[in-house]
Every structure is written in structure tokens, then in C-alpha cells.
Design a protein around this motif. Structure first.
Motif, PDB file in Angstrom:
ATOM      1  N   TRP A  43      34.376  51.319  52.619  1.00 35.16           N
ATOM      2  CA  TRP A  43      33.029  51.392  52.790  1.00 35.16           C
ATOM      3  C   TRP A  43      32.216  50.426  52.452  1.00 35.16           C
ATOM      4  O   TRP A  43      32.212  49.744  51.687  1.00 35.16           O
ATOM      5  CB  TRP A  43      32.821  52.884  52.073  1.00 35.16           C
ATOM      6  CG  TRP A  43      33.178  54.251  52.643  1.00 35.16           C
ATOM      7  CD1 TRP A  43      33.792  54.161  53.752  1.00 35.16           C
ATOM      8  CD2 TRP A  43      33.154  55.359  52.095  1.00 35.16           C
ATOM      9  NE1 TRP A  43      34.464  55.569  53.952  1.00 35.16           N
ATOM     10  CE2 TRP A  43      33.971  56.294  52.830  1.00 35.16           C
ATOM     11  CE3 TRP A  43      32.782  55.799  50.889  1.00 35.16           C
ATOM     12  CZ2 TRP A  43      34.286  57.529  52.551  1.00 35.16           C
ATOM     13  CZ3 TRP A  43      32.703  57.364  50.588  1.00 35.16           C
ATOM     14  CH2 TRP A  43      33.463  58.007  51.401  1.00 35.16           C
ATOM     15  N   GLU A  47      27.492  53.292  53.436  1.00 33.63           N
ATOM     16  CA  GLU A  47      28.363  54.325  53.838  1.00 33.63           C
ATOM     17  C   GLU A  47      28.750  55.238  52.601  1.00 33.63           C
ATOM     18  O   GLU A  47      28.790  56.272  52.656  1.00 33.63           O
ATOM     19  CB  GLU A  47      29.635  53.661  54.496  1.00 33.63           C
ATOM     20  CG  GLU A  47      29.457  53.426  55.978  1.00 33.63           C
ATOM     21  CD  GLU A  47      30.686  52.465  56.495  1.00 33.63           C
ATOM     22  OE1 GLU A  47      30.751  52.342  57.746  1.00 33.63           O
ATOM     23  OE2 GLU A  47      31.553  51.936  55.595  1.00 33.63           O
ATOM     24  N   SER A 111      29.953  54.174  60.600  1.00 30.32           N
ATOM     25  CA  SER A 111      28.576  55.001  61.233  1.00 30.32           C
ATOM     26  C   SER A 111      27.650  53.552  61.312  1.00 30.32           C
ATOM     27  O   SER A 111      27.650  53.033  60.405  1.00 30.32           O
ATOM     28  CB  SER A 111      27.955  55.731  60.417  1.00 30.32           C
ATOM     29  OG  SER A 111      28.978  56.868  60.110  1.00 30.32           O
TER      30      SER A 111
END
Length: 181
Positions: A43, A47, A111
Motif C-alpha cells: 500500500w 491507501e 485505488s
């Protein structure tokens, strides 16, 4: 283990203030720095914060709802529940953190994120501080909250606070390691 309820709430407030203070410094970083990941399956800073925000989206309304419906009733001491204590302690950062699988819905990997994630985290932590303040007037053992993986399992409010705030701390430590790269 039995702890003074006010001492517990003060400790949790102090941790939350520290998390807030640290995350506010992240606003000075570029989005490129905040989206850096050490490897393809790890991550980024944003994130990590998004993961915490997703948990906050569940726990903050859940805690608020239960505090709001509770009558005023203080208890001088808090005794953690067996399951709640286990969950809370498992979240505390360790020298060599143990890897944990996260629920798919709570996993923000890959994302597209921007600094709005930081603003959301800050707002959630400000709300958490309000809830910790309101909790001074209620029984941390009697009030129960659902957990994110199952609404059938209920934890004492004191354990829920510990779990969420220790979980935040775990990922703040992860962010510090990411930014050292």
C-alpha cells in the motif's frame, strides 16, 4: 486487567491527537510521494489512510449511534472483554508487524486517490475525539457495538474504541515506514 475508565479514555484521546498531528504533516507531501508504494502489492500512504477511512465509515456512525442512545451512567473502571481485548491487542504495532489479511471491501490497493483522503481522515479523527469526550458520561462496558465483519458479534464500547484507535496507530506506523523509502 482492570483500568480506570477515565485513564483509558485519556490515553485513547492522546493517541488520537498524535495520529491527527502526524497526518496533518502529510498535507505538505506531494501526491506523488503519498502514492508511492514500495512494491506492486504494498500500500501507499494514501491507501493506508483510505483503509482507515473505510473502517471509520463503519465504526464512527456505529459508536455515535450507541453513545447517543445510551443513558448517562459512568463506571469508574473498565474491564476488557475476552474477544475485544484480543482484537484490540492484535492491532497494536509490534517491532516486526504481523501481516494481516484485510476484507476485500476494506482493501484500497490500486485505488486512484488524492489528498482528499487526508481531509477525510482528519475529519473522522476530530469526530472520534468528540465521541471519546461524550464517552466520559457513559458505561464503557454496558454499551455494546457491532463489528465490521459481523453485526452478530458485539464488543464493549471501550474495546471498540481501543480496536479502532490501535488499528489507526498500526497503519500510521506503516505510513512512517513507507515514507522512509
Amino acid at each position: 486487567m482492570k483500568i480506570s475508565a477515565s485513564a483509558l479514555l485519556n490515553e485513547l484521546k492522546e493517541r488520537t491527537y498524535q495520529h491527527l498531528e502526524y497526518v496533518r504533516t502529510l498535507t505538505l507531501k506531494t501526491e506523488e510521494e503519498l502514492n508511492f508504494r514500495a512494491s506492486a502489492d504494498s500500500w501507499s500512504t494514501l491507501e493506508c489512510l483510505e483503509h482507515l477511512n473505510r473502517y471509520g465509515n463503519f465504526y464512527i456512525p456505529e459508536i455515535n449511534r450507541n453513545i447517543s442512545s445510551a443513558g448517562k451512567s459512568t463506571q469508574s473502571y473498565f474491564k476488557p472483554g475476552i474477544l475485544g481485548n484480543y482484537f484490540a491487542k492484535s492491532m497494536l504495532p509490534k517491532e516486526k508487524p504481523n501481516k494481516m489479511k484485510t476484507l476485500k471491501t476494506m482493501n484500497p490497493i490500486h485505488s486512484q486517490l488524492n489528498k482528499d483522503v487526508i481531509d477525510t481522515f482528519i475529519k473522522q479523527q476530530e469526530k472520534m475525539l468528540e465521541l471519546l469526550e461524550k464517552a466520559q458520561d457513559i458505561d464503557l462496558e454496558k454499551i455494546k457495538t457491532s463489528i465490521s465483519i459481523s453485526t452478530l458479534i458485539k464488543l464493549k464500547l471501550g474495546d471498540t474504541f481501543r480496536f479502532v484507535i490501535y488499528h489507526n496507530e498500526r497503519h500510521i506506523e506503516q505510513i512512517k515506514r513507507i515514507l522512509m523509502h
